[in-house]
Design a protein around this motif. Structure first.
Motif, short mmCIF file in Angstrom:
data_model
loop_
_atom_site.label_atom_id
_atom_site.label_comp_id
_atom_site.label_asym_id
_atom_site.label_seq_id
_atom_site.Cartn_x
_atom_site.Cartn_y
_atom_site.Cartn_z
N LYS A 94 -1.86 5.27 11.95
CA LYS A 94 -1.45 3.87 11.78
C LYS A 94 0.04 3.73 12.10
O LYS A 94 0.75 4.73 12.24
N GLY A 95 0.50 2.51 12.16
CA GLY A 95 1.92 2.28 12.37
C GLY A 95 2.70 2.71 11.13
O GLY A 95 2.35 2.34 10.01
N ARG A 96 3.75 3.50 11.34
CA ARG A 96 4.49 4.08 10.21
C ARG A 96 5.16 3.03 9.32
O ARG A 96 5.28 3.20 8.12
N VAL A 97 5.64 1.96 9.95
CA VAL A 97 6.37 0.96 9.15
C VAL A 97 5.40 0.24 8.22
O VAL A 97 5.69 0.02 7.04
N ALA A 98 4.22 -0.08 8.74
CA ALA A 98 3.22 -0.75 7.90
C ALA A 98 2.75 0.19 6.79
O ALA A 98 2.56 -0.22 5.64
#
Ligand code: CO8
Length: 261
Positions: free
Chosen positions: A203-207
């Motif tokens: 997944k996207g790391r920031v999310a």
């Protein structure tokens, strides 16, 4: 750069984006000594700054995740010494790690071992896992979250019974009470944890980091304050590339290619 070498833990990379940390003091059933925690904290600091790492799995051996704080290290300590040095305060560094940690628990997770598992974000258990807070049998009480995180996880009456009697509880009880997310087939707990961590790492790391921060806020804040934090985190994700990428990919029926920005 050469990888750091450790005496008490093993590091590996079993799947893309996943760091596996294995507690490795087999002769002491992974009793948690100060040097072990110093190494664990160092490994997590490296994982925190390594952009290729999306999630961590923490495990022990088949026989013991960790049989507790190292009793032999503690037994001759005096009040003034543990108080002045804030003995074992460095344990809480694990909870400052902002990427997800999945605990894969086989065998004993007692005392500080149970507390360490509870510092992780997700716990998967082997059917052989045995949990407990036996500190009362040593003339002390849990000191790294056992009276707090266990109570949050399984409720007051059960936590009181566990902490006051020092009796162990099974993987099945831990699952029924919500301490662990599930019990997996014997021998597969590390593979299953790596699978979960691997999914998260895609997944996207920031999310992902925002999601962890949001769920953790539920432990600290009132419902209204927690909802406020959640909405702020949600809003701020609209400042990321990944929000644009993820929603556009959905609309175009494509797979998102996250930039982690
Ligand atoms: N500390 C030090 N050594 C340990 C520990 C431990 N917690 N647990 C096991 N060991 C050692 C044993 O001493 C033994 O060493 P040796 O071979 O040199 O005698 C070796 O590991 C193997 O253990 P056993 O022979 O006892 O193995 P068994 O299979 O017979 O029994 C048990 C396994 C039931 C897990 C047993 O070892 C046991 O009861 N261990 C202690 C469990 C316990 O009381 N844990 C709680 C410790 S207190 C704590 O965790 C407080 C945390 C506070 C954190 C505060 C932060 C601020």
């Amino acid at each position: 750069t050469t990888a750091p070498t450790y005496d008490n833990i093993l590091l590996s990379n079993p799947a893309p984006g996943v760091t596996l940390i294995t507690l490795n003091r087999p002769k002491a059933l992974n009793a948690l000594s100060s040097p072990l925690f110093t190494e664990l904290n160092a490994a997590l600091r490296d994982a925190a700054t390594d952009d290729s790492v999306g999630a961590v799995v923490l495990t022990g051996s088949d026989k013991a995740f960790a049989a507790g704080a190292d009793i032999k290290e503690m037994m001759n300590k005096e009040f003034a010494e543990v108080y002045k040095s804030d003995f074992l305060a460095h344990w809480t560094e694990v909870t400052k790690f902002r990427k997800p940690i999945v605990a894969a628990v086989s065998g004993y997770a007692l005392g500080g071992g149970c507390e360490l598992a509870m510092m992780c974000d997700i716990i998967l258990a082997s059917p052989t896992a045995v949990f407990g807070q036996p500190e009362i049998n040593l003339g002390v009480i849990p000191g790294a979250g056992g009276t707090q995180r266990l109570t949050h996880a399984i409720g007051k009456s059960r936590a009181m019974e566990i902490v006051l009697t020092g009796k162990n509880f099974s993987a099945q009880d831990a699952a029924a009470w919500g301490l662990v997310s599930r019990v997996v087939e014997e021998g597969s707990v590390v593979d299953e944890a790596v699978k979960v961590a691997g999914q998260i790492a895609k997944k996207g790391r920031v999310a992902v980091q925002s999601a962890k921060e949001g769920v953790n806020a539920a432990y600290e804040l009132s419902l209204n304050e927690g909802l406020h934090v959640e909405r702020r985190l949600f809003h701020q994700l609209f400042a990321t590339n990944d929000q644009k990428i993820g929603m556009k990919a959905f609309a175009e029926k494509k797979k998102p290619e996250w930039t982690h920005k």
